[in-house]
Design an enzyme around this catalytic site. Sequence first.
Site, short mmCIF file in Angstrom:
data_model
loop_
_atom_site.label_atom_id
_atom_site.label_comp_id
_atom_site.label_asym_id
_atom_site.label_seq_id
_atom_site.Cartn_x
_atom_site.Cartn_y
_atom_site.Cartn_z
N GLY A 146 8.92 6.44 -3.60
CA GLY A 146 8.56 7.30 -4.58
C GLY A 146 7.04 7.79 -4.22
O GLY A 146 6.73 8.01 -2.93
N ARG A 228 6.64 -5.48 -6.74
CA ARG A 228 6.44 -6.68 -7.57
C ARG A 228 7.03 -7.84 -6.91
O ARG A 228 7.71 -8.01 -5.98
CB ARG A 228 7.29 -6.26 -8.95
CG ARG A 228 6.66 -4.95 -9.77
CD ARG A 228 5.35 -5.63 -10.49
NE ARG A 228 5.11 -4.48 -11.47
CZ ARG A 228 4.06 -3.62 -11.05
NH1 ARG A 228 3.46 -3.49 -9.88
NH2 ARG A 228 3.81 -2.77 -11.97
N ASP A 251 0.72 -8.70 -1.58
CA ASP A 251 -0.35 -8.13 -2.94
C ASP A 251 0.10 -8.76 -4.33
O ASP A 251 -0.52 -8.84 -5.17
CB ASP A 251 -0.40 -6.92 -2.89
CG ASP A 251 -1.71 -6.48 -3.88
OD1 ASP A 251 -2.63 -7.17 -4.04
OD2 ASP A 251 -1.47 -5.57 -4.82
N HIS A 275 -3.00 -9.40 -6.58
CA HIS A 275 -2.47 -7.75 -6.97
C HIS A 275 -3.68 -6.93 -7.15
O HIS A 275 -4.10 -6.56 -8.23
CB HIS A 275 -1.96 -8.45 -8.36
CG HIS A 275 -0.82 -7.54 -8.95
ND1 HIS A 275 0.15 -7.66 -9.67
CD2 HIS A 275 -0.83 -6.02 -8.73
CE1 HIS A 275 0.93 -6.60 -10.13
NE2 HIS A 275 0.20 -5.65 -9.43
N GLY A 277 -3.83 -3.81 -5.69
CA GLY A 277 -3.36 -2.57 -5.13
C GLY A 277 -4.07 -1.48 -6.21
O GLY A 277 -4.55 -0.61 -5.58
#
Length: 317
Positions: A146, A228, A251, A275, A277
Amino acid sequence: MTADVWLPIPPEEIDGLPEGPRYRFWNGEEEFPADPADCAFYVVPYMKPSDLCVRPLPYMTSVQVLQTLSAGIDHVQPGLGRLRPGVRLCNARGVHEASTAELTLTLVLASLRGIPDFVRAQDRGEWLGGFRPALADKSVLIVGYGSIGAAIEDRLAPFELARVARVARSRRTTARGPVHPLTELPSLLPEADVVVLSTPLTEATRGLVNADFLARMKDGALLVNVARGPVVDTKALLAELETGRLTAALDVTDPEPLPPAHPLWRAPGVLISPHAGGPTSAFLPRAERLLADQLHRFVNREPLRNVILTTGSSAGA
């Protein structure tokens, strides 16, 4: 318009908000800022647990729009069944691409070039020489193409790669080349030196990276997850890491946050970031611009950006 808009950012800090709505600040506190039944536009708190984010939804009987400040929507999906039909769910496309792509490149380079080893050696006062893998001449597979996947490829472009392969739900063609469907993953995995996961978490991608997926990766390949945690089967990944056949840069993890005693912390060949990012200095200005634009569109009854689904429709079923 006299309806309420719930914002997780103080409204006085957002330039350009349209006049008309009553702006209520709510970032997950125990007490609601007003009657949820009066809320027409709910901006979901950022980086908060799913149960907190969906807590007001059963009482939001007049809500028309749910706006996340994340690219993913998995944290609000458990509450969508409590909403009336016709509620539009919008994500934060355009907010996180730069930061997430930056971190992806950081994780790839740090892992390949051995930066964690250098930091540990520096702590010991040790000069740790030797050859390390380069990103140049490598083949990279991006799973989830995406806007974030495309931004990752933009930043990979100067690094003299041998090949970039792209995978998404369905086949299409882009200016950079073809995008393969998920069904072609088994044939693409053995050719990739680096596999980057940037796919949303859906029922189709939950556990996508299982033992079979990992077994198809070539010896010495690097798995990078900026998607995720539940996209990856943690037990299967641990088994591969323990053998030393694969390395990983994560991450996101499953579970998350990763408990202190979890074996993933001590697995060989893994680099873990918390996490990180999205939450950077780039987040707030982009998020505020998105909210101001969306609310102008909402007040003026213009089409909203980034509509992912509408409750009660076949697309939202």
